[in-house]
Scaffold this motif. Structure first.
Motif: not given
Ligand SMILES: C[S@@+](CC[C@H](N)C(=O)[O-])C[C@H]1O[C@@H](n2cnc3c(N)ncnc32)[C@H](O)[C@@H]1O
Length: 431
Positions: A366-367, A372-373, A385-387, A398-401
């Motif tokens: 998902y990350c 990509i998006q 996706y990050f959520l 990384d996702v939080l950033i």
């Protein structure tokens, strides 16, 4: 002192610091304790002092920057650098030394890692020149001392620790054969004349600093670095920072997780290995067999597998990518990452969908779909996706950033700060 806003703005102008990136409370705390220590409890007077006293400003800068760093951070950038040296992708044979800049070098772990990587590739001190710059005087003084604690050795840099450092009892002292090869200086990436007199560098490391800067500061820094990077040069960014360079037209290299990119229109130089190089490669291969050196014999054209994952069957595909329909979850993830790094977004998305069908939901996938998006300039699906990734793995740094940066881009600074604070808490727990 009641209002810190003017001081926070002054710092933002001076060094580009985005107050949200370290947390307004932490920044205010640093300002008020330094002002009190200087016995200037009045905000306006403290601001005047900062404007006129370089020493006071330097002290405040030292207190607010984030100096977090360690040897061989992220590891793949150094693997890729070595590959480039090995394949003569960098013009090492020429009479002039290879010019490298490590900017925002903090306490020196990054430029010293570069020296060790080049020495492992058999380069002599005459074949390269490394400049290292940071705005923090405290960090540069520590770098010059070259004495490190355990926190500087993470992520498998231990083989280097025994080879290049001696234990003094109060820290690990770096061999002078390495430490004398880096030219340190204090300078500010935001200054108009930042390294104005330098000839371009073939390699620039500028990692994990843009994430702390305001949007305006980031574009100034990208412009400085673009001026300082040779046309065929390589720029290494931090893992969350490549998009800032992509926005300026830079193109990520094929090597997964190296976070390196090239100028728009630059053609990578991959020459044939010079004959003299063969002996070196052979020597390295024999040393790696006894575990002393990382394996470096896998082709740089094998982008789908990280080198530590490269299975014997994969090596048969030397020179071309293994077929995407091949198999394991790990190789599919790597395939998605590589296609995305190459800008093949449709292929990368299709592979990510394939992953979800075959292996089910996964935070890393998902990350990647979010990235990509993001690269396609579609922030809303990117955020979704990050959520999803964060839902599956609430401690995904990384996702939080990425979420924090996305929120910041659309002007939602409050939410950006929340994600940033979560990331900081996470990092604090880990260190
Ligand atoms: C998190 S460290 C990164 C160190 C290293 N590049 C790495 O990735 O491990 C960030 C560094 O950026 C430096 N820095 C922040 N603002 C800067 C500026 N305007 N000019 C130069 N260095 C700056 C800080 O002093 C700090 O040492």
């Amino acid at each position: 002192m009641r209002s810190y806003a003017s001081i926070v703005r002054f710092l933002e102008e001076a060094i580009g610091l985005d107050p949200e990136s370290i947390g307004v409370k932490a920044l205010e705390h640093a300002v008020s304790s330094l002002a009190e220590r200087s016995r200037i409890p009045d905000c306006r007077r403290y601001l005047e002092t900062l404007k006129h006293s370089h020493a006071d400003l330097q002290q405040l800068i030292d207190a607010v920057v984030v100096p977090e760093t360690w040897f061989f951070r992220d590891s793949e950038p150094f693997v890729f650098l070595r590959e480039q040296v090995q394949s003569s992708g960098l013009a090492i044979a020429s009479a002039a030394p290879l010019r490298i800049l490590s900017v925002a070098c903090s306490s020196g772990e990054e430029p010293y890692s570069i020296v060790m990587a080049l020495q492992e590739e058999g380069l002599s001190p005459q074949q390269f020149h490394i400049d290292a710059v940071d705005v923090s005087k405290k960090a540069i003084e520590k770098a010059r001392q070259a004495l490190y604690g355990k926190g500087s050795f993470r992520n498998g840099s231990m083989p280097y620790q025994s080879r290049y450092f001696s234990n003094t009892g109060h820290g690990f002292k770096l061999d002078t054969a390495v430490s004398t090869l880096v030219h340190f200086s204090i300078d500010n990436l935001l200054s108009d004349h930042f390294l104005a007199d330098r000839t371009p560098y073939q390699v620039i490391f500028c990692r994990n600093v843009l994430i702390y800067l305001s949007r305006k500061a980031r574009s100034r820094v990208v412009a400085h670095l673009d001026r300082l990077l040779a046309m065929d040069g390589l720029l290494f960014a931090g893992h969350a920072e490549v998009p800032f360079f992509q926005q300026a037209g830079y193109v990520p290299v094929e090597h997964p997780r190296s976070f390196a990119c090239r100028k728009p229109g630059a053609v990578p130089q991959v020459k044939k290995k010079p004959a003299a190089h063969a002996a070196l490669v052979k020597e390295r291969a024999s040393r790696s067999a006894c575990g002393a050196v990382q394996q470096t014999e896998i082709s740089p054209h094998l982008p789908l597998l990280k080198r530590e994952e490269a299975a014997p069957s994969a090596r048969k595909h030397k020179g071309k990518a293994p077929p995407p329909e091949s198999t394991s979850a790990a190789s599919l993830i790597t395939a998605v990452r590589t296609r995305a790094d190459q800008g093949l977004f449709a292929e990368a998305s299709a592979l990510a969908e394939q992953y979800l069908r075959e292996h089910g939901a996964d935070a890393e996938i998902y990350c990647l779909m979010g990235l990509i998006q993001q690269a396609r300039n579609c922030p809303e699906p990117a955020e979704d996706y990050f959520l999803k990734a964060l839902y599956l793995d609430p401690s995904y740094y990384d996702v939080l950033i990425h979420l924090s940066l996305l929120c910041e881009h659309r002007g939602d600074t409050a939410r950006a700060a929340l994600f940033q604070q979560r990331a900081q808490r996470l990092q604090a727990r880990r260190t």
